[in-house]
Design an enzyme around this catalytic site. Structure first.
Site, PDB file in Angstrom:
ATOM      1  N   GLU A  53       0.812  -0.928  -0.080  1.00  0.00           N
ATOM      2  CA  GLU A  53       0.300  -0.292   0.483  1.00  0.00           C
ATOM      3  C   GLU A  53       0.953   1.445   0.019  1.00  0.00           C
ATOM      4  O   GLU A  53       1.588   0.922   0.329  1.00  0.00           O
ATOM      5  CB  GLU A  53      -1.258  -0.627   1.344  1.00  0.00           C
ATOM      6  CG  GLU A  53      -1.790   1.448   0.798  1.00  0.00           C
ATOM      7  CD  GLU A  53      -2.844   1.147   2.596  1.00  0.00           C
ATOM      8  OE1 GLU A  53      -2.892   0.750   3.543  1.00  0.00           O
ATOM      9  OE2 GLU A  53      -3.240   2.308   2.552  1.00  0.00           O
ATOM     10  N   ARG A 281       5.144 -13.441   9.294  1.00  0.00           N
ATOM     11  CA  ARG A 281       5.857 -11.582   9.125  1.00  0.00           C
ATOM     12  C   ARG A 281       7.035 -12.202   9.785  1.00  0.00           C
ATOM     13  O   ARG A 281       7.306 -12.454  10.816  1.00  0.00           O
ATOM     14  CB  ARG A 281       4.762 -10.768   9.930  1.00  0.00           C
ATOM     15  CG  ARG A 281       4.733 -10.659  11.083  1.00  0.00           C
ATOM     16  CD  ARG A 281       3.574  -9.476  11.969  1.00  0.00           C
ATOM     17  NE  ARG A 281       4.672  -7.961  11.754  1.00  0.00           N
ATOM     18  CZ  ARG A 281       3.770  -7.650  10.916  1.00  0.00           C
ATOM     19  NH1 ARG A 281       3.088  -7.348   9.681  1.00  0.00           N
ATOM     20  NH2 ARG A 281       4.936  -6.451  10.608  1.00  0.00           N
ATOM     21  N   LYS A 291       4.196   0.400   9.447  1.00  0.00           N
ATOM     22  CA  LYS A 291       4.458   1.602   8.915  1.00  0.00           C
ATOM     23  C   LYS A 291       3.975   2.869  10.161  1.00  0.00           C
ATOM     24  O   LYS A 291       4.438   3.727  10.138  1.00  0.00           O
ATOM     25  CB  LYS A 291       3.784   1.480   7.729  1.00  0.00           C
ATOM     26  CG  LYS A 291       4.463   0.937   6.300  1.00  0.00           C
ATOM     27  CD  LYS A 291       4.107   1.231   5.418  1.00  0.00           C
ATOM     28  CE  LYS A 291       2.842  -0.010   5.005  1.00  0.00           C
ATOM     29  NZ  LYS A 291       2.403   0.247   3.808  1.00  0.00           N
TER      30      LYS A 291
HETATM   31  P1  ATP Z   1       2.710  -2.289   8.166  1.00  0.00           P
HETATM   32  O1  ATP Z   1       2.270  -3.388   9.439  1.00  0.00           O
HETATM   33  O2  ATP Z   1       3.932  -2.098   8.442  1.00  0.00           O
HETATM   34  O3  ATP Z   1       1.873  -0.782   7.838  1.00  0.00           O
HETATM   35  P2  ATP Z   1       1.036  -3.366   6.176  1.00  0.00           P
HETATM   36  O4  ATP Z   1       1.157  -4.714   6.010  1.00  0.00           O
HETATM   37  O5  ATP Z   1       0.427  -2.790   6.150  1.00  0.00           O
HETATM   38  O6  ATP Z   1       2.672  -3.340   6.824  1.00  0.00           O
HETATM   39  P3  ATP Z   1       0.872  -3.413   3.099  1.00  0.00           P
HETATM   40  O7  ATP Z   1       2.304  -2.586   2.636  1.00  0.00           O
HETATM   41  O8  ATP Z   1       0.222  -3.708   2.951  1.00  0.00           O
HETATM   42  O9  ATP Z   1       1.874  -3.161   4.275  1.00  0.00           O
HETATM   43  O10 ATP Z   1       2.520  -4.577   2.823  1.00  0.00           O
HETATM   44  C1  ATP Z   1       2.883  -5.119   1.451  1.00  0.00           C
HETATM   45  C2  ATP Z   1       2.422  -6.368   1.271  1.00  0.00           C
HETATM   46  O11 ATP Z   1       4.211  -7.318   3.039  1.00  0.00           O
HETATM   47  C3  ATP Z   1       1.793  -7.145   2.238  1.00  0.00           C
HETATM   48  O12 ATP Z   1       1.736  -9.000   1.450  1.00  0.00           O
HETATM   49  C4  ATP Z   1       2.211  -8.214   3.898  1.00  0.00           C
HETATM   50  O13 ATP Z   1       1.661  -8.787   3.965  1.00  0.00           O
HETATM   51  C5  ATP Z   1       4.036  -7.840   3.436  1.00  0.00           C
HETATM   52  N1  ATP Z   1       4.763  -7.969   4.741  1.00  0.00           N
HETATM   53  C6  ATP Z   1       3.868  -6.356   5.621  1.00  0.00           C
HETATM   54  N2  ATP Z   1       4.909  -6.684   6.507  1.00  0.00           N
HETATM   55  C7  ATP Z   1       5.324  -7.434   6.961  1.00  0.00           C
HETATM   56  C8  ATP Z   1       6.344  -7.966   7.369  1.00  0.00           C
HETATM   57  N3  ATP Z   1       7.591  -7.652   8.896  1.00  0.00           N
HETATM   58  N4  ATP Z   1       6.895  -9.571   7.178  1.00  0.00           N
HETATM   59  C9  ATP Z   1       6.539  -9.735   6.062  1.00  0.00           C
HETATM   60  N5  ATP Z   1       6.101  -9.495   4.875  1.00  0.00           N
HETATM   61  C10 ATP Z   1       5.336  -8.200   5.590  1.00  0.00           C
HETATM   62 MG    MG Z   2      -1.222  -4.148   4.621  1.00  0.00          MG
END
Ligand code: ATP
Ligand code: MG
Length: 592
Positions: A53, A281, A291
């Protein structure tokens, strides 16, 4: 497929055959992909996606996801990985994040080719799917307030109650939804919900929201839309539109899988269709990978920006001096698991050292200088000594000339007036070898009469000691780094350390948050360091090992000829483990 091809072919070989004829074990996701290929489930296709995102920069957790998704595509013949921006929230998303994410994915070594997509480009199709659900009696417009909706949802132990609007007629639902789109209503007046089961044990299945009204400009669609689809509706259908085979996400989404499948079922998406699989994760000690929290650090000025070298972001790691190869090696090392766990940051540091050890030439830099006058060396002479860039690796070529003269600087902490027995460095009457140079002996200590601080050492050198050990067989144990005063270049050195002082920053005292655990010593700036003149030739962004100090990168933003700035990427050894185990330090600060 770009840079990664060579590496991944070898990886493919490695995962399928460890050389002894037996297949090496695959992680559970790769095993599943292999099984689906074998059964012909998707007609031999492997299509994954990385779906960030654009509401922040990528961090090392995202890098793990990139390595998995792009990795699987690369390892399988004809595999493809899409880069899809999951951009359905006009309030937090920005084109600057889109650009930064693209740069970071590319820098990590991955290539999406022409498979760049935006969920926001599917708004028309998604709208049509929503209309299909309404027509099938599977979605309705709810005019309850946000609060009422929350109240009616029930709890984990109590079933929810049905909204009074749940029984609206198909025609009324269609009419209202159309008018929602047309902008006839204010934010929050109505929502579109799936009609599933208000008593479902999985709370996410209690008539989840599919669309909400937001009169806000979207960075990509401008004011074309005032209704925006929610994640659970958008994500599975975007996967279906792109004919993704394996939709990989983190474990928090395990409960969302039922909804993922429900939407696909009820929108009429036929098999073979995308399937969601969850993996653990990445959570890393001494840092935060969310984030929301990273944005706070940036906005509160706790760091200098998203690319502050202390940040666990890809941009921060890059500016700190970490290479994409080290990040990928780290992701390989930690593997893919089904249970969440925190990873020791020492593993990341190990991967970084291991990588830099091979690529960073060794040079000399004195961080905290102490002047040394060599009293028996001719005053106007400068000798240019041959010095290998790889003193410990005779197989590697490359050297520079190192100036030596009667006035040099050594590291302040390499001198002790009253040293313990095992201190093999400079002390009154003691000898030490200067790296690539002569043996010197400390004859006299000059101090500031007022403060008593040592301001200068007066030494003699042994002219016979340039090559090999002293002829008389006396032992000189220590070797220290140094620079010649007249030719050394002044520089600023930024000593970066872990951003948080506790392994789990969220473990904060009652009423306080993760920011109380910030490490006040995560950045120490040294203004008066001196580095050997050969580094003047390296453009900003050049990596070095400063012998006995660590790996450094000339800062790509702030360093310039005449005003050099170096970032410490990592120390030579794990100083934190040392602190923890209180073991004795090797006097030479040598890498293992
Ligand atoms: P945050 O929790 O930091 O806001 P998010 O999951 O909302 O992260 P996205 O931009 O939606 O951020 O993530 C893009 C991809 O990266 C998704 O498929 C998500 O599952 C993966 N991802 C995000 N954080 C992690 C992590 N700590 N370890 C592995 N994969 C991750
Ligand atoms: Mg997300």
């Amino acid at each position: 497929m770009g840079k990664a091809t060579e590496r991944d072919r070898s990886r493919k070989k490695q995962v399928s055959d460890s050389g002894n004829g037996r297949p090496e074990s695959l992680d559970f996701i790769r095993a599943k992909v292999a099984e689906d290929l074998k059964s012909g489930r998707y007609g031999g296709r492997v299509v994954t996606r990385f779906p960030p995102e654009p509401n922040g920069y990528l961090h090392i957790g995202h890098a793990k996801s990139c390595c998995l998704n792009f990795g699987i595509a690369l390892e399988n013949e004809g595999g493809v990985c899409h880069l899809r921006f999951d951009d359905t929230n006009p309030e937090t998303e920005d084109i600057k994040y889109v650009e930064a994410i693209k740069e970071d994915v590319r820098w990590l070594g991955f290539d999406w080719g022409d498979k760049l997509f935006h969920a926001a480009d599917y708004f028309e199709q998604l709208y049509d799917y929503a209309v299909t659900l309404i027509k099938r009696g599977k979605a309705y417009v709810d005019s309850s307030s946000e609060e009422e909706i929350r109240e009616y949802r029930g709890t984990v132990t109590e079933p929810g109650r049905e909204s009074p609007y749940r029984s609206r007629s198909l025609e009324e639902n269609l009419d209202l939804f159309e008018r929602m789109r047309a902008g006839e209503f204010e934010d929050g007046e109505h929502v579109l919900r799936a009609k599933i089961d208000m008593a479902h044990p999985n709370m996410l299945m209690r008539d989840p929201l599919l669309y909400r009204i937001r009169h806000a400009s979207h960075y990509r669609r401008g004011d074309a839309w005032c209704i925006y689809p929610l994640y659970d509706f958008t994500h599975c259908l975007s996967d279906a539109i792109e004919e993704i085979t394996h939709s990989l996400c983190t474990l928090e989404f395990e409960n969302n899988r039922a909804l993922y499948d429900w939407v696909l079922d009820n929108a009429g998406i036929e098999h073979p269709r995308p399937e969601q699989t969850e993996f653990a994760r990445l959570d890393l000690d001494y840092t935060v990978l969310s984030k929301r929290k990273l944005i706070r650090l940036v906005e509160e000025g706790q760091v200098s920006g998203w690319d502050d070298p202390r940040m666990p972001t890809v941009a921060g790691l890059r500016r700190r001096g970490v290479t994409p190869e080290a990040i990928r090696a780290f992701c390989d090392m930690i593997g893919i698991d089904k249970v969440n766990s925190r990873v020791d940051i020492g593993k990341l540091e190990y991967a970084i050292r291991n990588d830099l050890n091979r690529r960073a030439p060794r040079v000399l830099c004195v961080l905290r200088p102490l002047k040394v006058v060599i009293t028996n060396y001719p005053e106007d002479e400068v000798e240019w000594l041959d010095a290998s860039y790889w003193p410990r690796d005779i197989a590697k070529q490359g050297s520079r000339k190192l100036p030596f003269s009667c006035e040099i600087y050594v590291e302040r902490e390499d001198f002790m007036e009253d040293p313990p027995r095992k201190f093999f460095r400079l002390a009154p009457g003691r000898e030490v070898r200067l790296r690539h140079s002569y043996i010197v002996k400390c004859e006299e200590v000059v101090k500031d009469p007022e403060s008593g601080e040592v301001t200068e050492l007066r030494c003699t050198y042994d002219p016979e000691s340039l090559r090999g050990p002293p002829a008389d067989g006396r032992k000189v144990k220590g070797t220290i780094h140094w620079v010649s005063a007249a030719q050394a270049l002044p520089c600023e050195v930024r000593l970066y350390d872990r951003l948080f002082k506790t392994p789990d920053p969220d473990d904060a005292p009652e009423g306080q948050d993760f920011t109380v655990n910030l490490n006040p010593e995560s950045l120490v700036i040294l203004e008066g360091s001196l580095v050997e003149p050969s580094v003047a030739d390296g453009p900003p962004g050049t990596r070095y090992q400063f012998e006995r100090q660590g790996y450094f990168l000339s800062d790509p933003v702030d360093s310039r000829p005449g005003a050099l700035v170096f970032n410490r990427t990592v120390t030579l050894r794990d100083t934190w483990a040392k602190i923890a185990s209180k073991t004795e330090q090797d006097d030479q600060g040598r890498p293992t």
